[in-house]
Enzyme design. Structure first.
Site, PDB file in Angstrom:
ATOM      1  N   SER A  92      37.901  36.594  42.066  1.00 38.80           N
ATOM      2  CA  SER A  92      38.541  36.168  40.820  1.00 38.80           C
ATOM      3  C   SER A  92      39.518  35.007  40.975  1.00 38.80           C
ATOM      4  CB  SER A  92      39.263  37.347  40.153  1.00 38.80           C
ATOM      5  OG  SER A  92      40.347  37.786  40.927  1.00 38.80           O
ATOM      6  N   LYS A 130      46.432  42.057  34.787  1.00 36.11           N
ATOM      7  CA  LYS A 130      46.765  40.666  35.095  1.00 36.11           C
ATOM      8  C   LYS A 130      47.674  40.074  34.012  1.00 36.11           C
ATOM      9  CE  LYS A 130      42.571  39.921  37.794  1.00 36.11           C
ATOM     10  NZ  LYS A 130      41.259  39.239  37.879  1.00 36.11           N
TER      11      LYS A 130
END
Length: 215
Positions: free
Chosen positions: A112, A155
């Site tokens: 990611s 996140k």
């Protein structure tokens, strides 16, 4: 239960402030990624540097195999799009590149951070700092497509704790944003989504243009 007892059991709680993020990205070649961890989310500083050399590429920071592959993919995409990004295609001939993910004692892996790595390289090679208080996440392919990733809610929370005010996400994570996040959390951060659609014949420069003033 007192604060001292909680501190003894939990340890010191580290909260990054926006001044740290802003200070560290002042120089070209530094960007903020977003990571999922078993304890929630966290921000991840990624740094790149260059020096006179012969085209060597070094990766450090106790990173796993998948993250190393992401770094290689990011470099390949940057090299294949060099002209459109504002530097010469043979930039690796006399330069060595080094990407480092600080906090070297902590193992890190996963795809990611791909877009963050590509952004770091563009920032370094164009001598342009990344826009302040901006963080990003997304897997990158060799053709520059940005693929969806997991842990969006965690996140987001990490970005907010760190004082980030703009998050760059893959467009295909839009549903995660709409379903998993509260309106208050979304309103607190600017979300750059629509420009990251992967299915297009156009060169994939959108992430670089959102994070770095390219061209």
């Amino acid at each position: 239960m007192t604060r001292e007892i909680l501190r003894e059991f939990l340890g010191g709680i580290q909260v990054r402030v926006d001044t740290e993020v802003a200070e560290r990205v002042k120089r070209p070649g530094v960007a903020v990624g977003l990571a999922w961890t078993p304890a929630g989310g966290d921000i991840l500083f990624i740094e790149a540097n260059k020096m006179k050399g012969k085209g060597n590429f070094t990766m450090t920071g106790q990173i796993g195999e998948v993250m190393q592959e992401s770094m290689q993919a990011a470099l390949t995409w940057v090299r294949s799009n060099a002209a459109g990004l504002g530097f010469t295609e043979d930039f690796t001939k006399e330069v060595d590149l080094h990407i480092h993910v600080p906090a070297g004692a902590i193992p890190k892996d996963g795809p990611s951070a791909g877009v963050t790595m590509a952004t770091v390289l563009v920032s370094l090679l164009t001598d342009t700092p990344v826009l302040p208080l901006t963080a990003m996440t997304g897997e990158i392919t060799l053709s520059g497509n940005v693929l969806p990733v997991g842990g969006i809610k965690e996140k987001f929370l990490a970005a907010r704790r760190a004082g980030v005010n703009t998050i760059i996400l893959p467009a295909e994570n839009r549903q995660d944003v709409e379903e998993d996040l509260t309106p208050e959390l979304i309103d607190a951060l600017a979300v750059a989504l629509p420009l990251l659609k992967a299915k297009s014949d156009k060169p994939r420069h959108e992430v670089a243009e959102l994070a770095v003033e390219v061209g």
